[in-house]
Design an enzyme around this catalytic site. Structure first.
Site, PDB file in Angstrom:
ATOM      1  N   GLY A  25      21.586 104.461  17.654  1.00 19.74           N
ATOM      2  CA  GLY A  25      22.141 105.535  16.830  1.00 19.74           C
ATOM      3  C   GLY A  25      21.669 105.559  15.389  1.00 19.74           C
ATOM      4  CD  GLN A  26      19.520 101.542  14.819  1.00 20.77           C
ATOM      5  OE1 GLN A  26      19.662 102.198  15.851  1.00 20.77           O
ATOM      6  NE2 GLN A  26      19.158 100.284  14.829  1.00 20.77           N
ATOM      7  CG  ASP A  27      18.905 108.895   9.460  1.00 27.22           C
ATOM      8  OD1 ASP A  27      19.008 109.883  10.200  1.00 27.22           O
ATOM      9  OD2 ASP A  27      18.759 108.954   8.226  1.00 27.22           O
TER      10      ASP A  27
END
Ligand code: G3D
Length: 179
Positions: free
Chosen positions: A69-71
């Site tokens: 879910g990191q940018d």
């Protein structure tokens, strides 16, 4: 023959149903995936790419994808959506600052053509933390009442203890059985 097939499916279960877990980094996605699988909290590491597990709920089988879910990884969520029957959005109920990002991501994915028939489960995670946002506050922030195009459900949970997760699996099962 049709009756025999129906009876066999009732005993052995039917095909796998694809589920994708999305949400911002640190929301608790991987902890939830392994709590679904083992009913225990496991030590997690940031997900680079994805984890995938087969989870059985009675005779219903889900193939569950947990996506990083990191940018920098969010743009790749789209590539996992084809044939997805349920999307789980995990929200960290303590992360007030980034709730608007979750809202934007939710409404963005609802517009994705591969998800037009998907059910959407929103998990308000980390309910064990004092001062966390309630389900009703999260529902308001994410403007869930405005969603009329998809079947959706919001559930409070704690991935560390598993509280709320059996009810989530029951909802997922009811969705795929109904379709
Ligand atoms: P992610 O896969 O969404 O990135 P993780 O998130 O599953 O890796 O979880 C991130 C951190 O949040 C982990 O802590 C994990 O133990 C914690 N966590 C997950 N769910 C809950 C919950 O319900 N309550 C609380 N209090 N913590 C939770 P660490 O310390 O390993 O980073």
């Amino acid at each position: 023959m049709g009756l025999l097939l129906a009876k066999m499916m009732a005993v052995f279960g039917d095909r796998e149903h694809k589920v994708v877990i999305i949400g911002l980094d640190n929301a608790g996605k991987t902890t939830i995936l392994y709590q679904f699988l083992t009913k225990e909290a496991v030590h997690t590491f940031p997900t680079i790419g994805s984890n995938v597990e087969n989870i059985a709920v009675r005779n219903t089988h889900f193939l569950v994808w947990d996506i990083g879910g990191q940018d920098s990884l969010r743009a790749s969520w789209n590539s996992y959506f084809s044939n997805t029957e349920i999307v789980i959005l995990v929200v960290d109920s303590t992360d007030r600052e980034r709730l608007t990002i979750s809202k934007e991501e939710l409404h963005r994915i609802l517009a994705h053509e591969d998800l037009q028939k998907a059910g959407v489960l929103i998990l308000a995670n980390k309910q064990d933390v004092k001062g966390s946002l309630t389900v009703s506050e999260i529902s308001q922030c994410l403007t869930l009442d405005s969603i009329t195009t998809h079947s959706w459900h919001v559930q409070a949970c704690c991935a560390l203890t598993g509280e709320g997760l059996p009810a989530s699996l029951d909802w997922m099962r009811s969705q795929v059985v109904a379709n």
